[in-house]
Design an enzyme around this catalytic site. Sequence first.
Site, PDB file in Angstrom:
ATOM      1  N   CYS A  11      14.921  72.594  23.819  1.00  0.00           N
ATOM      2  CA  CYS A  11      14.678  72.247  25.075  1.00  0.00           C
ATOM      3  C   CYS A  11      15.096  73.728  25.938  1.00  0.00           C
ATOM      4  CB  CYS A  11      15.405  71.097  25.876  1.00  0.00           C
ATOM      5  SG  CYS A  11      14.619  69.564  25.020  1.00  0.00           S
TER       6      CYS A  11
ATOM      7  N   HIS B  94      15.211  71.866  33.252  1.00  0.00           N
ATOM      8  CA  HIS B  94      14.646  71.101  32.351  1.00  0.00           C
ATOM      9  C   HIS B  94      14.556  69.497  32.606  1.00  0.00           C
ATOM     10  CE1 HIS B  94      13.603  69.638  28.577  1.00  0.00           C
ATOM     11  NE2 HIS B  94      14.683  68.882  28.251  1.00  0.00           N
TER      12      HIS B  94
ATOM     13  N   ASN C 109       9.742  64.316  28.993  1.00  0.00           N
ATOM     14  CA  ASN C 109      10.504  65.630  28.341  1.00  0.00           C
ATOM     15  C   ASN C 109       9.366  66.418  27.621  1.00  0.00           C
ATOM     16  OD1 ASN C 109      11.647  67.452  27.216  1.00  0.00           O
ATOM     17  ND2 ASN C 109      13.685  66.050  26.799  1.00  0.00           N
TER      18      ASN C 109
HETATM   19  N1  ACO Z   1      14.132  50.179  26.161  1.00  0.00           N
HETATM   20  C1  ACO Z   1      15.145  49.507  26.500  1.00  0.00           C
HETATM   21  N2  ACO Z   1      16.108  49.471  26.076  1.00  0.00           N
HETATM   22  C2  ACO Z   1      16.715  50.615  25.269  1.00  0.00           C
HETATM   23  C3  ACO Z   1      15.819  51.680  25.329  1.00  0.00           C
HETATM   24  C4  ACO Z   1      14.292  51.392  25.784  1.00  0.00           C
HETATM   25  N3  ACO Z   1      13.446  52.429  25.585  1.00  0.00           N
HETATM   26  N4  ACO Z   1      16.383  52.721  24.513  1.00  0.00           N
HETATM   27  C5  ACO Z   1      17.494  52.127  24.468  1.00  0.00           C
HETATM   28  N5  ACO Z   1      17.559  51.037  25.010  1.00  0.00           N
HETATM   29  C6  ACO Z   1      19.092  50.275  24.971  1.00  0.00           C
HETATM   30  C7  ACO Z   1      20.007  50.792  23.847  1.00  0.00           C
HETATM   31  O1  ACO Z   1      19.435  49.939  22.651  1.00  0.00           O
HETATM   32  C8  ACO Z   1      21.291  50.231  24.504  1.00  0.00           C
HETATM   33  O2  ACO Z   1      21.314  48.741  24.173  1.00  0.00           O
HETATM   34  P1  ACO Z   1      22.642  48.139  23.643  1.00  0.00           P
HETATM   35  O3  ACO Z   1      23.774  48.433  24.698  1.00  0.00           O
HETATM   36  O4  ACO Z   1      22.529  46.473  23.313  1.00  0.00           O
HETATM   37  O5  ACO Z   1      23.063  48.906  22.039  1.00  0.00           O
HETATM   38  C9  ACO Z   1      20.974  50.239  25.794  1.00  0.00           C
HETATM   39  O6  ACO Z   1      19.730  50.284  26.025  1.00  0.00           O
HETATM   40  C10 ACO Z   1      21.858  51.235  26.513  1.00  0.00           C
HETATM   41  O7  ACO Z   1      21.635  52.590  25.729  1.00  0.00           O
HETATM   42  P2  ACO Z   1      22.430  53.928  26.312  1.00  0.00           P
HETATM   43  O8  ACO Z   1      22.107  54.952  24.931  1.00  0.00           O
HETATM   44  O9  ACO Z   1      23.432  53.668  26.609  1.00  0.00           O
HETATM   45  O10 ACO Z   1      21.330  54.146  27.550  1.00  0.00           O
HETATM   46  P3  ACO Z   1      21.686  55.327  28.546  1.00  0.00           P
HETATM   47  O11 ACO Z   1      21.767  54.951  29.854  1.00  0.00           O
HETATM   48  O12 ACO Z   1      22.589  56.455  27.802  1.00  0.00           O
HETATM   49  O13 ACO Z   1      20.142  56.024  28.267  1.00  0.00           O
HETATM   50  C11 ACO Z   1      19.140  57.841  27.276  1.00  0.00           C
HETATM   51  C12 ACO Z   1      19.730  56.620  27.193  1.00  0.00           C
HETATM   52  C13 ACO Z   1      17.892  57.766  28.326  1.00  0.00           C
HETATM   53  C14 ACO Z   1      18.371  58.380  25.983  1.00  0.00           C
HETATM   54  C15 ACO Z   1      20.064  58.976  27.952  1.00  0.00           C
HETATM   55  O14 ACO Z   1      21.124  58.827  27.099  1.00  0.00           O
HETATM   56  C16 ACO Z   1      19.874  60.397  27.721  1.00  0.00           C
HETATM   57  O15 ACO Z   1      18.915  60.935  28.653  1.00  0.00           O
HETATM   58  N6  ACO Z   1      20.218  61.110  26.906  1.00  0.00           N
HETATM   59  C17 ACO Z   1      20.136  62.719  27.171  1.00  0.00           C
HETATM   60  C18 ACO Z   1      18.677  63.077  26.500  1.00  0.00           C
HETATM   61  C19 ACO Z   1      18.575  64.501  26.588  1.00  0.00           C
HETATM   62  O16 ACO Z   1      18.956  65.045  27.325  1.00  0.00           O
HETATM   63  N7  ACO Z   1      18.071  65.075  25.461  1.00  0.00           N
HETATM   64  C20 ACO Z   1      18.078  66.572  25.198  1.00  0.00           C
HETATM   65  C21 ACO Z   1      17.038  67.149  25.453  1.00  0.00           C
HETATM   66  S1  ACO Z   1      15.871  66.744  24.182  1.00  0.00           S
HETATM   67  C22 ACO Z   1      15.605  68.244  23.192  1.00  0.00           C
HETATM   68  O17 ACO Z   1      16.255  69.155  23.200  1.00  0.00           O
HETATM   69  C23 ACO Z   1      14.281  68.110  22.152  1.00  0.00           C
END
Ligand code: ACO
Length: 329
Positions: free
Chosen positions: A112, A252, A282
Amino acid sequence: MKATITASARYLPERILTNSDLEKMVDTSDEWIRTRTGIVTRHIVAEGQASSHMATHVANTLLERSGSDPDEIEVIIVATVTPDMLFPATAALVQNNIGATNAWGFDLSGACTGFLYALETGSRLIQSGGYKKVMVIGVDTMSSILDFTDRNTCVLFGDGAGGVLLEPSENSYGFIDSILHTDGSGGAYLLMPGGGSLHPPTHETVDKRMHYIRQDGKIVFKFAVKGMAEVCADILERNGISGKEIKLFIPHQANKRIIDAAAKRCGLTDDQVLININKYGNTTAATIPIGLDEAVEEKRLKTGDLLLLAAFGAGFTWGSMLFRWGFDS
Ligand code: ACO
């Protein structure tokens, strides 16, 4: 000699995948995706369409908008983690497609943050005095490495491409400063384990779904919030610039909450921040140049405006860059 951006372009494939489409594919909801990420739709390539095709669209638009002939382009840098093939480089495919017979080029893998790494490299080439026209393109076909049975990752990404032409500045405007980081200790939290020399493709790697992106979202989120906010604050402080002086911040687009945290840390208001994650998700290396081209189209940048760019991604990689915009968009 300062490097400046003289043209921008973007390409998004036609097909749109909505949150409600995804509701039919995995156990997710439009509400969860909107509130946790800010994403509503994303674009997905047509069958047979790959990164080089999107990057070629961008390169041709850059030629057209800058009034450049293909043989004037000297370097093509393509930031991508989803090249058409491991080799030849996507940059070589683009070079051939646009007939840039005098250009050399290469792919750069910075996830990214790839576009910022490429923009730094291109800017320094111009600043060296050795080059006059460098194309910098960010492109990713994330749908080619997404596991559409894994709700943790498949809802987050989209496909797209964007790019800029860099040339020597004729006024005092252009590239001002950059701060770029890598911390390889974060590698295990966001990766595609299969397909390289460590785990070449075998039936076993396919069965173990190793050719798909894997992410520990919580850990990446924590590092991204801290990394992006800090690197934005650092570049402003190093240049004696306050948040108020920034005309536009193009971050980003991985998660609206990560963007909000960085903007808050720098004291930026909503009208100073470009957000398009709702439309595209993304797109990895393409988010910043897509946003930049939208800003130019919407005439959000005028000569002399301060532009702040920032990213965080796999590696970990992260960074920020400051430009003084060189023309009225
Ligand atoms: N739909 C419904 N529920 C979901 C989904 C979905 N699509 N995805 C995850 N959940 C569930 C999980 O299983 C979890 O359930 P559990 O509590 O029963 O285990 C619950 O939702 C909460 O999950 P979290 O991981 O705590 O959710 P969070 O609020 O952290 O959001 C997210 C997840 C969106 C992925 C976030 O952590 C994020 O944005 N992370 C960073 C992403 C990023 O910046 N990546 C870097 C760039 S990518 C690159 O370089 C290629």
